[in-house]
Design a protein around this motif. Structure first.
Motif, PDB file in Angstrom:
ATOM      1  N   ARG A 134       0.821  -1.218   0.000  1.00 10.63           N
ATOM      2  CA  ARG A 134       0.000   0.000   0.000  1.00 10.63           C
ATOM      3  C   ARG A 134       0.856   1.270   0.000  1.00 10.63           C
ATOM      4  O   ARG A 134       0.316   2.362   0.059  1.00 10.63           O
ATOM      5  CB  ARG A 134      -0.890   0.025   1.255  1.00 10.63           C
ATOM      6  N   ALA A 135       2.177   1.097  -0.067  1.00  9.26           N
ATOM      7  CA  ALA A 135       3.094   2.233   0.104  1.00  9.26           C
ATOM      8  C   ALA A 135       2.804   3.387  -0.855  1.00  9.26           C
ATOM      9  O   ALA A 135       2.940   4.558  -0.487  1.00  9.26           O
ATOM     10  CB  ALA A 135       4.542   1.766  -0.061  1.00  9.26           C
ATOM     11  N   THR A 136       2.381   3.073  -2.052  1.00 13.35           N
ATOM     12  CA  THR A 136       2.189   4.146  -3.046  1.00 13.35           C
ATOM     13  C   THR A 136       0.721   4.558  -3.172  1.00 13.35           C
ATOM     14  O   THR A 136       0.348   5.272  -4.090  1.00 13.35           O
ATOM     15  CB  THR A 136       2.702   3.690  -4.435  1.00 13.35           C
ATOM     16  N   HIS A 137      -0.112   4.087  -2.223  1.00 12.89           N
ATOM     17  CA  HIS A 137      -1.523   4.479  -2.233  1.00 12.89           C
ATOM     18  C   HIS A 137      -1.740   5.710  -1.362  1.00 12.89           C
ATOM     19  O   HIS A 137      -1.075   5.889  -0.341  1.00 12.89           O
ATOM     20  CB  HIS A 137      -2.395   3.343  -1.696  1.00 12.89           C
ATOM     21  N   LYS A 138      -2.692   6.524  -1.745  1.00 14.97           N
ATOM     22  CA  LYS A 138      -3.048   7.684  -0.928  1.00 14.97           C
ATOM     23  C   LYS A 138      -4.118   7.291   0.092  1.00 14.97           C
ATOM     24  O   LYS A 138      -4.848   6.312  -0.118  1.00 14.97           O
ATOM     25  CB  LYS A 138      -3.543   8.817  -1.827  1.00 14.97           C
ATOM     26  N   PRO A 139      -4.212   8.054   1.204  1.00 20.43           N
ATOM     27  CA  PRO A 139      -5.141   7.685   2.278  1.00 20.43           C
ATOM     28  C   PRO A 139      -6.564   7.403   1.798  1.00 20.43           C
ATOM     29  O   PRO A 139      -7.228   6.493   2.316  1.00 20.43           O
ATOM     30  CB  PRO A 139      -5.098   8.908   3.196  1.00 20.43           C
ATOM     31  N   GLY A 140      -7.035   8.158   0.818  1.00 18.92           N
ATOM     32  CA  GLY A 140      -8.414   8.009   0.354  1.00 18.92           C
ATOM     33  C   GLY A 140      -8.783   6.614  -0.122  1.00 18.92           C
ATOM     34  O   GLY A 140      -9.947   6.230  -0.043  1.00 18.92           O
ATOM     35  N   VAL A 141      -7.794   5.861  -0.611  1.00 17.77           N
ATOM     36  CA  VAL A 141      -8.112   4.515  -1.099  1.00 17.77           C
ATOM     37  C   VAL A 141      -7.710   3.428  -0.100  1.00 17.77           C
ATOM     38  O   VAL A 141      -7.809   2.246  -0.389  1.00 17.77           O
ATOM     39  CB  VAL A 141      -7.446   4.230  -2.477  1.00 17.77           C
ATOM     40  N   LEU A 142      -7.257   3.840   1.084  1.00 16.95           N
ATOM     41  CA  LEU A 142      -6.912   2.853   2.118  1.00 16.95           C
ATOM     42  C   LEU A 142      -8.110   2.609   3.025  1.00 16.95           C
ATOM     43  O   LEU A 142      -8.974   3.471   3.177  1.00 16.95           O
ATOM     44  CB  LEU A 142      -5.735   3.363   2.962  1.00 16.95           C
ATOM     45  N   SER A 143      -8.140   1.438   3.647  1.00 13.40           N
ATOM     46  CA  SER A 143      -9.199   1.158   4.626  1.00 13.40           C
ATOM     47  C   SER A 143      -8.915   1.915   5.921  1.00 13.40           C
ATOM     48  O   SER A 143      -7.794   2.400   6.128  1.00 13.40           O
ATOM     49  CB  SER A 143      -9.246  -0.344   4.911  1.00 13.40           C
ATOM     50  N   GLY A 144      -9.911   1.991   6.804  1.00 10.20           N
ATOM     51  CA  GLY A 144      -9.726   2.668   8.082  1.00 10.20           C
ATOM     52  C   GLY A 144      -8.562   2.084   8.875  1.00 10.20           C
ATOM     53  O   GLY A 144      -7.754   2.805   9.459  1.00 10.20           O
ATOM     54  N   GLY A 145      -8.461   0.765   8.863  1.00  7.55           N
ATOM     55  CA  GLY A 145      -7.388   0.089   9.595  1.00  7.55           C
ATOM     56  C   GLY A 145      -6.026   0.395   8.995  1.00  7.55           C
ATOM     57  O   GLY A 145      -5.047   0.582   9.722  1.00  7.55           O
ATOM     58  N   GLU A 146      -5.978   0.437   7.673  1.00 10.36           N
ATOM     59  CA  GLU A 146      -4.701   0.751   7.016  1.00 10.36           C
ATOM     60  C   GLU A 146      -4.268   2.180   7.319  1.00 10.36           C
ATOM     61  O   GLU A 146      -3.100   2.435   7.610  1.00 10.36           O
ATOM     62  CB  GLU A 146      -4.834   0.528   5.495  1.00 10.36           C
ATOM     63  N   ARG A 147      -5.230   3.085   7.305  1.00 10.99           N
ATOM     64  CA  ARG A 147      -4.898   4.486   7.621  1.00 10.99           C
ATOM     65  C   ARG A 147      -4.382   4.598   9.055  1.00 10.99           C
ATOM     66  O   ARG A 147      -3.436   5.326   9.332  1.00 10.99           O
ATOM     67  CB  ARG A 147      -6.129   5.376   7.443  1.00 10.99           C
ATOM     68  N   GLN A 148      -5.026   3.862   9.960  1.00 13.00           N
ATOM     69  CA  GLN A 148      -4.595   3.891  11.351  1.00 13.00           C
ATOM     70  C   GLN A 148      -3.158   3.385  11.479  1.00 13.00           C
ATOM     71  O   GLN A 148      -2.338   3.955  12.202  1.00 13.00           O
ATOM     72  CB  GLN A 148      -5.559   3.033  12.187  1.00 13.00           C
ATOM     73  N   ARG A 149      -2.827   2.317  10.746  1.00  9.43           N
ATOM     74  CA  ARG A 149      -1.462   1.783  10.796  1.00  9.43           C
ATOM     75  C   ARG A 149      -0.453   2.740  10.186  1.00  9.43           C
ATOM     76  O   ARG A 149       0.669   2.872  10.688  1.00  9.43           O
ATOM     77  CB  ARG A 149      -1.411   0.414  10.112  1.00  9.43           C
ATOM     78  N   VAL A 150      -0.839   3.431   9.108  1.00  7.80           N
ATOM     79  CA  VAL A 150       0.054   4.443   8.515  1.00  7.80           C
ATOM     80  C   VAL A 150       0.333   5.541   9.548  1.00  7.80           C
ATOM     81  O   VAL A 150       1.470   5.983   9.719  1.00  7.80           O
ATOM     82  CB  VAL A 150      -0.547   5.067   7.225  1.00  7.80           C
TER      83      VAL A 150
END
Ligand SMILES: Nc1ncnc2c1ncn2[C@@H]1O[C@H](COP(=O)(O)OP(=O)(O)O)[C@@H](O)[C@H]1O
Ligand SMILES: [Mg+2]
Length: 221
Positions: A134-150
């Motif tokens: 997910r390194a090259t994804h922007k927050p908008g396309v990440l799940s809530g959990g992924e955003r929290q981990r970022v």
């Protein structure tokens, strides 16, 4: 060592006065993860905000390495917050137009120089937190959990002395939540940081090194 000494915080005055924290004291050693547990309204966010220096206590003090924080100069206090405090609130404030990786590299980028070591640390943390893909994804396309981990990975970037994490697993299912707590604990132990993690979920607290329970602004013993 990190110490909270007799912290009291009241909001407002007169008939509308609320005592959010009432004589809260505890100590925490380096390399330890403390879970602060308590129902909604028990004072958890107030405590984290005071430790972060975002809010002044009504009385009491925070002592780090033997020195009361409020005795520091304004410049010193600002430097401490910038360099030594890693802060993750529930609304995680990722920069929407930057990729996950660039969100991790934001602070080194702002300070003018992104080193090879910064890039390696960012990629290492992304991998540790299961975000390599997910390194090259922007927050908008990440799940809530992924955003929290970022957001947690970003706060870990500069190896702060103290990590303050408010409800890190609130938007995650139990299994994902426990994974995040384990990853956090691993980083804290490996790098000798101190972490205070707020949660209202006792299952998350079981995985911490220590536990502090708050009820109506008081420590429950
Ligand atoms: N800015 C504020 N002004 C007045 N009361 C507040 C403010 N922030 C929090 N409180 C009150 O202080 C108490 C503790 O709040 P808080 O620290 O947010 O608890 P928690 O994070 O455990 O839910 C609550 O009764 C809340 O309503
Ligand atoms: Mg809260």
């Amino acid at each position: 060592m990190f110490e909270v000494r007799n912290i009291t915080k009241t909001y407002g005055s007169g008939r509308t006065q609320v005592t959010a924290l009432d004589d809260v004291s505890f100590t925490l050693d380096r390399g330890r993860l403390l879970a602060v547990l308590g129902p909604s309204g028990s004072g958890k966010t107030t405590l984290v905000s005071i430790i972060a220096g975002l809010l002044q206590p009504t009385s009491g003090e925070i002592v780090i390495g033997g020195q009361p924080v409020h005795l520091r100069s304004a410049a010193e206090a600002a430097r401490f917050r910038r360099k030594e405090v890693g802060l993750v609130f529930q609304d995680h404030h990722l920069v929407p137009y930057l990729t996950a990786r660039d969100n991790l590299l934001l602070v080194p980028h702002l300070s003018g120089r992104v080193s090879r070591a910064d890039r390696d640390r960012a990629d290492g943390l992304l991998a540790d937190f299961g975000l390599a893909e997910r390194a090259t994804h922007k927050p908008g396309v990440l799940s809530g959990g992924e955003r929290q981990r970022v957001a947690i990975a970003r706060a870990l970037m500069n190896v702060p002395e103290i990590m303050l994490v408010d409800e890190p697993t609130a938007s995650l299912d139990t299994e994902r939540g426990l994974q995040v707590v384990e990853l956090l604990k691993q980083q804290i132990h490996e790098r000798g940081m101190t972490c205070i993690m707020v949660t209202h979920d006792p299952r998350m607290a079981e995985h911490a090194d220590e536990e502090l329970r708050l009820l109506d602004g008081r420590v429950v013993v």
